[in-house]
Design an enzyme around this catalytic site. Structure first.
Site, PDB file in Angstrom:
ATOM      1  N   LYS A  66       0.815  -1.225   0.000  1.00 17.98           N
ATOM      2  CA  LYS A  66       0.000   0.000   0.000  1.00 17.98           C
ATOM      3  C   LYS A  66       0.847   1.274   0.000  1.00 17.98           C
ATOM      4  O   LYS A  66       0.431   2.294  -0.551  1.00 17.98           O
ATOM      5  CB  LYS A  66      -0.971  -0.015   1.182  1.00 17.98           C
ATOM      6  CG  LYS A  66      -2.074  -1.057   1.018  1.00 17.98           C
ATOM      7  CD  LYS A  66      -3.075  -1.033   2.154  1.00 17.98           C
ATOM      8  CE  LYS A  66      -4.099  -2.156   1.963  1.00 17.98           C
ATOM      9  NZ  LYS A  66      -5.134  -2.161   2.991  1.00 17.98           N
ATOM     10  N   ALA A 128      -2.764   2.341  15.278  1.00 17.14           N
ATOM     11  CA  ALA A 128      -2.441   3.529  14.484  1.00 17.14           C
ATOM     12  C   ALA A 128      -1.620   3.121  13.262  1.00 17.14           C
ATOM     13  O   ALA A 128      -0.739   3.851  12.813  1.00 17.14           O
ATOM     14  CB  ALA A 128      -1.678   4.542  15.335  1.00 17.14           C
ATOM     15  N   ALA A 131      -4.471   0.695   8.459  1.00 18.57           N
ATOM     16  CA  ALA A 131      -5.943   0.637   8.452  1.00 18.57           C
ATOM     17  C   ALA A 131      -6.531   1.749   9.320  1.00 18.57           C
ATOM     18  O   ALA A 131      -7.529   2.380   8.948  1.00 18.57           O
ATOM     19  CB  ALA A 131      -6.410  -0.735   8.940  1.00 18.57           C
ATOM     20  N   ARG A 152      -0.012   1.326  21.202  1.00 14.08           N
ATOM     21  CA  ARG A 152       1.170   0.997  22.017  1.00 14.08           C
ATOM     22  C   ARG A 152       2.230   2.067  21.850  1.00 14.08           C
ATOM     23  O   ARG A 152       2.822   2.537  22.812  1.00 14.08           O
ATOM     24  CB  ARG A 152       1.778  -0.337  21.521  1.00 14.08           C
ATOM     25  CG  ARG A 152       1.139  -1.571  22.001  1.00 14.08           C
ATOM     26  CD  ARG A 152       1.901  -2.778  21.543  1.00 14.08           C
ATOM     27  NE  ARG A 152       2.384  -2.713  20.164  1.00 14.08           N
ATOM     28  CZ  ARG A 152       2.730  -3.763  19.438  1.00 14.08           C
ATOM     29  NH1 ARG A 152       2.634  -4.966  19.960  1.00 14.08           N
ATOM     30  NH2 ARG A 152       3.170  -3.629  18.212  1.00 14.08           N
ATOM     31  N   THR A 153       2.479   2.440  20.597  1.00 13.93           N
ATOM     32  CA  THR A 153       3.499   3.451  20.308  1.00 13.93           C
ATOM     33  C   THR A 153       2.783   4.790  20.161  1.00 13.93           C
ATOM     34  O   THR A 153       2.194   5.091  19.116  1.00 13.93           O
ATOM     35  CB  THR A 153       4.239   3.090  19.000  1.00 13.93           C
ATOM     36  OG1 THR A 153       4.566   1.691  19.034  1.00 13.93           O
ATOM     37  CG2 THR A 153       5.493   3.907  18.824  1.00 13.93           C
TER      38      THR A 153
HETATM   39  P1  NDP Z   1      -0.248  -2.346  10.507  1.00 10.82           P
HETATM   40  O1  NDP Z   1       0.854  -3.329  10.581  1.00 10.82           O
HETATM   41  O2  NDP Z   1      -0.119  -1.164   9.612  1.00 10.82           O
HETATM   42  O3  NDP Z   1      -0.520  -1.753  11.988  1.00 10.82           O
HETATM   43  C1  NDP Z   1      -0.549  -2.596  13.087  1.00 10.82           C
HETATM   44  C2  NDP Z   1      -1.105  -1.861  14.318  1.00 10.82           C
HETATM   45  O4  NDP Z   1      -1.401  -2.840  15.307  1.00 10.82           O
HETATM   46  C3  NDP Z   1      -0.136  -0.868  14.957  1.00 10.82           C
HETATM   47  O5  NDP Z   1      -0.873   0.211  15.477  1.00 10.82           O
HETATM   48  C4  NDP Z   1       0.475  -1.703  16.094  1.00 10.82           C
HETATM   49  O6  NDP Z   1       0.910  -0.914  17.185  1.00 10.82           O
HETATM   50  C5  NDP Z   1      -0.722  -2.518  16.512  1.00 10.82           C
HETATM   51  N1  NDP Z   1      -0.414  -3.795  17.182  1.00 10.82           N
HETATM   52  C6  NDP Z   1       0.117  -4.908  16.629  1.00 10.82           C
HETATM   53  N2  NDP Z   1       0.178  -5.908  17.545  1.00 10.82           N
HETATM   54  C7  NDP Z   1      -0.344  -5.402  18.700  1.00 10.82           C
HETATM   55  C8  NDP Z   1      -0.559  -5.941  19.995  1.00 10.82           C
HETATM   56  N3  NDP Z   1      -0.240  -7.201  20.291  1.00 10.82           N
HETATM   57  N4  NDP Z   1      -1.116  -5.144  20.936  1.00 10.82           N
HETATM   58  C9  NDP Z   1      -1.457  -3.862  20.629  1.00 10.82           C
HETATM   59  N5  NDP Z   1      -1.275  -3.283  19.416  1.00 10.82           N
HETATM   60  C10 NDP Z   1      -0.718  -4.049  18.458  1.00 10.82           C
HETATM   61  O7  NDP Z   1      -1.557  -3.181  10.168  1.00 10.82           O
HETATM   62  P2  NDP Z   1      -2.830  -2.717   9.313  1.00 10.82           P
HETATM   63  O8  NDP Z   1      -3.267  -1.390   9.818  1.00 10.82           O
HETATM   64  O9  NDP Z   1      -2.567  -2.874   7.870  1.00 10.82           O
HETATM   65  O10 NDP Z   1      -3.913  -3.853   9.701  1.00 10.82           O
HETATM   66  C11 NDP Z   1      -4.554  -3.838  10.958  1.00 10.82           C
HETATM   67  C12 NDP Z   1      -5.689  -4.863  10.965  1.00 10.82           C
HETATM   68  O11 NDP Z   1      -6.702  -4.471  10.059  1.00 10.82           O
HETATM   69  C13 NDP Z   1      -5.269  -6.272  10.552  1.00 10.82           C
HETATM   70  O12 NDP Z   1      -5.967  -7.197  11.376  1.00 10.82           O
HETATM   71  C14 NDP Z   1      -5.763  -6.382   9.125  1.00 10.82           C
HETATM   72  O13 NDP Z   1      -6.051  -7.721   8.743  1.00 10.82           O
HETATM   73  C15 NDP Z   1      -7.044  -5.559   9.211  1.00 10.82           C
HETATM   74  N6  NDP Z   1      -7.501  -5.026   7.923  1.00 10.82           N
HETATM   75  C16 NDP Z   1      -8.761  -5.357   7.508  1.00 10.82           C
HETATM   76  C17 NDP Z   1      -9.255  -4.876   6.322  1.00 10.82           C
HETATM   77  C18 NDP Z   1     -10.637  -5.259   5.903  1.00 10.82           C
HETATM   78  O14 NDP Z   1     -11.011  -4.970   4.755  1.00 10.82           O
HETATM   79  N7  NDP Z   1     -11.433  -5.858   6.764  1.00 10.82           N
HETATM   80  C19 NDP Z   1      -8.458  -3.976   5.458  1.00 10.82           C
HETATM   81  C20 NDP Z   1      -7.161  -3.640   6.013  1.00 10.82           C
HETATM   82  C21 NDP Z   1      -6.706  -4.173   7.200  1.00 10.82           C
HETATM   83  P3  NDP Z   1       2.372  -0.206  17.210  1.00 10.82           P
HETATM   84  O15 NDP Z   1       2.259   1.026  16.360  1.00 10.82           O
HETATM   85  O16 NDP Z   1       2.585   0.104  18.647  1.00 10.82           O
HETATM   86  O17 NDP Z   1       3.337  -1.225  16.661  1.00 10.82           O
END
Ligand code: NDP
Length: 269
Positions: A66, A128, A131, A152-153
């Site tokens: 993306k 954050a 998505a 978290r961050t």
């Molecule tokens: P990213 O990798 O861009 O972001 C991940 C986020 O999750 C960050 O904010 C991260 O925090 C946080 N995170 C990860 N693990 C943990 C944890 N154990 N505890 C707390 N926070 C956590 O992912 P995306 O934004 O691309 O995707 C997020 C979700 O959305 C996924 O499940 C994906 O499958 C879903 N999705 C669904 C779509 C749909 O059409 N239904 C479309 C796009 C995404 P930090 O910043 O602190 O690392």
């Protein structure tokens, strides 16, 4: 010639997009084919160029491309610019028009399919990442009473919300706060993990929404269920709605999503 569209990602074997767009094409009588392309991790632009050279007219973009698509695009909508990510492109001559329909798809699923208005509601968004960034502007456009982003961050959430009315906090700051709608936009559920959200945030909640889909009752949805939240949903409706937005942008006709949502829904048990 039949018009060509595709989704590009890596890996891509799990994708539901060819099924969804194939179904949309048949219900709207559009003459198109929609395929899945596994793009090389270091060769996104070359793979898109090859698809265009073969007559491709539009693409969906999924993980991990993306941001590559954001850089590839020649024209970006405001919401794609704000999200810093692109999930759909349309090719016209030399131009690559780009948008991000994830956030509007999420809002439409919540407000239209689930019948849960965001206006005037206290909304908590967990995460954050890409998505969550895509959801920020579409959520704010619905005029919620409050939009709080917990991550978290903290610095990532602060950067994402700069110049908007959304507020940010750590998970620890959520103790004692309650919300009407809680949305999990973290990727924790993909590893069957629970973001460290206190169950007390659900005390007055009417909807718990999990962006991940096809995972059944995730730890987040289980927490909401145990806290007594009446309505719980996963992201299958969001997936179908962002697809319908892209389809309408490409073809000028908006397909009905009810049938594909019903076909893709897995019970949340
Ligand atoms: P990213 O990798 O861009 O972001 C991940 C986020 O999750 C960050 O904010 C991260 O925090 C946080 N995170 C990860 N693990 C943990 C944890 N154990 N505890 C707390 N926070 C956590 O992912 P995306 O934004 O691309 O995707 C997020 C979700 O959305 C996924 O499940 C994906 O499958 C879903 N999705 C669904 C779509 C749909 O059409 N239904 C479309 C796009 C995404 P930090 O910043 O602190 O690392």
């Amino acid at each position: 010639m039949t018009d060509q569209y595709a989704v590009i990602g890596n890996p891509i074997s799990h994708t539901k997009s060819p099924f969804i767009h194939g179904s949309f094409a048949s219900t709207t009588a559009q003459d198109l084919v929609y395929t899945a392309i596994e793009g090389p991790l270091d060769g996104f632009a070359a793979a898109v160029d090859a698809f265009r050279a073969a007559g491709g007219q539009g693409m969906n973009i999924t993980a991990p491309f993306k941001l590559d698509a954001f850089r590839y695009a020649t024209e970006l909508t405001e919401r794609a610019r704000r999200a810093g990510a692109v999930n759909a492109m349309k090719f016209v001559g030399e131009r690559a028009y780009a948008d991000n329909f994830d956030g509007v798809g999420l809002v439409r699923d919540i407000t239209h399919n689930l019948g849960c208005a965001l206006q005037g509601q206290r909304v908590l968004l967990l995460g954050a990442g890409g998505a969550a960034r895509g959801a920020l502007l579409p959520f704010l456009e619905q005029n919620p009473a409050q939009l709080v982003i917990a991550n978290r961050t903290l610095a990532t959430a602060q950067a994402m919300t700069e110049g908007t009315s959304a507020t940010v906090c750590n998970y620890g700051d959520l103790a004692g706060q309650t919300f009407d709608i809680v949305v999990n936009a973290t990727s924790a559920s993909l590893r069957a993990e629970l973001p460290p959200v206190p169950a007390s945030v659900f005390a007055q909640a009417r909807l718990a929404y999990e962006l991940a889909y096809g995972k059944g009752l995730t730890p987040f949805l289980r927490l909401a269920h145990n806290a007594g939240v009446a309505q719980r949903a996963d992201g299958v409706g969001m997936l179908a709605e962002q697809a319908a937005e892209a389809f309408a942008w490409w073809r000028g006709v908006r397909p009905d999503t009810a049938v594909v949502i019903a076909q893709l829904t897995i019970p949340l048990v």
